[in-house]
Design a protein around this motif. Structure first.
Motif, PDB file in Angstrom:
ATOM      1  N   PRO A   1       1.005  -1.081  -0.262  1.00  0.00           N
ATOM      2  CA  PRO A   1       0.371   0.030   0.289  1.00  0.00           C
ATOM      3  C   PRO A   1       0.997   1.552   0.302  1.00  0.00           C
ATOM      4  O   PRO A   1       1.896   1.669   0.745  1.00  0.00           O
ATOM      5  N   GLY A   2      -0.002   2.422  -0.795  1.00  0.00           N
ATOM      6  CA  GLY A   2       1.194   2.999  -0.948  1.00  0.00           C
ATOM      7  C   GLY A   2       2.010   3.195  -2.232  1.00  0.00           C
ATOM      8  O   GLY A   2       2.739   5.161  -2.354  1.00  0.00           O
TER       9      GLY A   2
ATOM     10  N   GLU B   1      -1.327  15.129  -6.407  1.00  0.00           N
ATOM     11  CA  GLU B   1      -0.964  15.126  -5.087  1.00  0.00           C
ATOM     12  C   GLU B   1      -2.309  15.043  -4.635  1.00  0.00           C
ATOM     13  O   GLU B   1      -2.430  14.590  -3.738  1.00  0.00           O
ATOM     14  N   MET B   2      -3.471  16.152  -5.318  1.00  0.00           N
ATOM     15  CA  MET B   2      -4.718  16.296  -5.517  1.00  0.00           C
ATOM     16  C   MET B   2      -5.140  14.302  -4.887  1.00  0.00           C
ATOM     17  O   MET B   2      -5.855  14.743  -3.923  1.00  0.00           O
ATOM     18  N   VAL B   3      -4.906  13.358  -5.611  1.00  0.00           N
ATOM     19  CA  VAL B   3      -5.651  12.577  -5.217  1.00  0.00           C
ATOM     20  C   VAL B   3      -5.072  11.106  -4.368  1.00  0.00           C
ATOM     21  O   VAL B   3      -5.438  11.242  -3.474  1.00  0.00           O
TER      22      VAL B   3
ATOM     23  N   THR C   1      -6.884  10.311  -0.898  1.00  0.00           N
ATOM     24  CA  THR C   1      -7.156   8.805  -0.995  1.00  0.00           C
ATOM     25  C   THR C   1      -6.423   8.338   0.526  1.00  0.00           C
ATOM     26  O   THR C   1      -6.989   7.760   0.880  1.00  0.00           O
ATOM     27  N   SER C   2      -5.778   9.366   0.633  1.00  0.00           N
ATOM     28  CA  SER C   2      -5.001   8.674   1.499  1.00  0.00           C
ATOM     29  C   SER C   2      -5.953   8.698   3.420  1.00  0.00           C
ATOM     30  O   SER C   2      -5.536   8.338   4.494  1.00  0.00           O
ATOM     31  N   ARG C   3      -7.288   9.410   3.043  1.00  0.00           N
ATOM     32  CA  ARG C   3      -7.904   9.218   4.230  1.00  0.00           C
ATOM     33  C   ARG C   3      -9.041   7.959   3.351  1.00  0.00           C
ATOM     34  O   ARG C   3     -10.597   8.027   4.344  1.00  0.00           O
TER      35      ARG C   3
ATOM     36  N   GLY D   1      -7.210   3.206   1.222  1.00  0.00           N
ATOM     37  CA  GLY D   1      -6.259   3.737   0.847  1.00  0.00           C
ATOM     38  C   GLY D   1      -5.488   4.628   0.296  1.00  0.00           C
ATOM     39  O   GLY D   1      -5.613   5.065  -1.219  1.00  0.00           O
ATOM     40  N   PRO D   2      -4.457   4.918   0.979  1.00  0.00           N
ATOM     41  CA  PRO D   2      -3.707   5.856  -0.263  1.00  0.00           C
ATOM     42  C   PRO D   2      -3.310   5.546  -1.709  1.00  0.00           C
ATOM     43  O   PRO D   2      -2.940   3.935  -2.032  1.00  0.00           O
TER      44      PRO D   2
END
Length: 177
Positions: A32-33, A121-123, A127-129, A133-134
């Motif tokens: 993830p990430g 960066e916006m996405v 998605t970090s929240r 997941g991110p």
């Protein structure tokens, strides 16, 4: 290090939609990430360019990017995404014969690239929240926009608070597998 002849003067988001895909199950092969495997994504973009103002030493252009991302038919991806963003870029090049096309091409390719960075960066931030997941969109190159000539593409108006002097083009791009 030196200043780029292209400067982003401003950008705004016209719309941001990030919707989790129901039933998505993360692939354990990818941590993830990390950037999601682009081969599983259906990506398309509409881009636009409008000449807003022209001076002896620079030209101002309105640039627009609408990006759509989702899973390919036979694959899974965590989100369906649609983001529209527009900006104003200033291309610093002295006005000499034959340089207008170079200004236009640089403003389109590099302006869209700068806007894509803001979308990416916006996405990632949204998605970090989010449910799955991110999600970091893959890096893209918009170099293929160089081959698009204004008379080969549909005309559209880019609304902006900049001066009303406008010449517009829209280019549709499909990401390659």
């Amino acid at each position: 290090m030196q200043l780029s002849p292209l400067q982003m003067l401003e950008y705004t988001f016209d719309g941001v939609s990030v919707m989790p895909v129901e039933g998505y199950a993360a692939d354990p092969a990818f941590a993830p990430g990390l950037v999601f495997f682009p081969g599983k994504l259906a990506m398309s973009a509409d881009t636009g360019l409008a000449l807003l103002d022209e001076n002896e030493k620079y030209s101002d252009f309105g640039v627009k990017l609408t990006l759509r991302v989702g899973p390919k038919e036979d694959a899974q991806a965590p989100y369906n995404i649609q983001v529209s963003v527009r900006g104003v870029v200033r291309m610093h090049l002295t006005q000499v014969i034959g340089q207008a096309e170079e200004r236009r091409v640089r403003a389109l390719v590099n302006g869209v690239s700068l806007l894509y960075g803001a979308v990416r960066e916006m996405v990632s931030t949204i998605t970090s929240r989010s449910a799955h997941g991110p999600f970091l969109l893959p890096s893209l190159s918009f170099q293929d926009l160089v081959s698009h000539k204004p008379d080969e593409v549909a005309l559209a108006v880019l609304q902006s608070s900049a001066p009303a002097k406008r010449k517009s083009t829209v280019v549709r791009v499909k990401a390659k597998d």
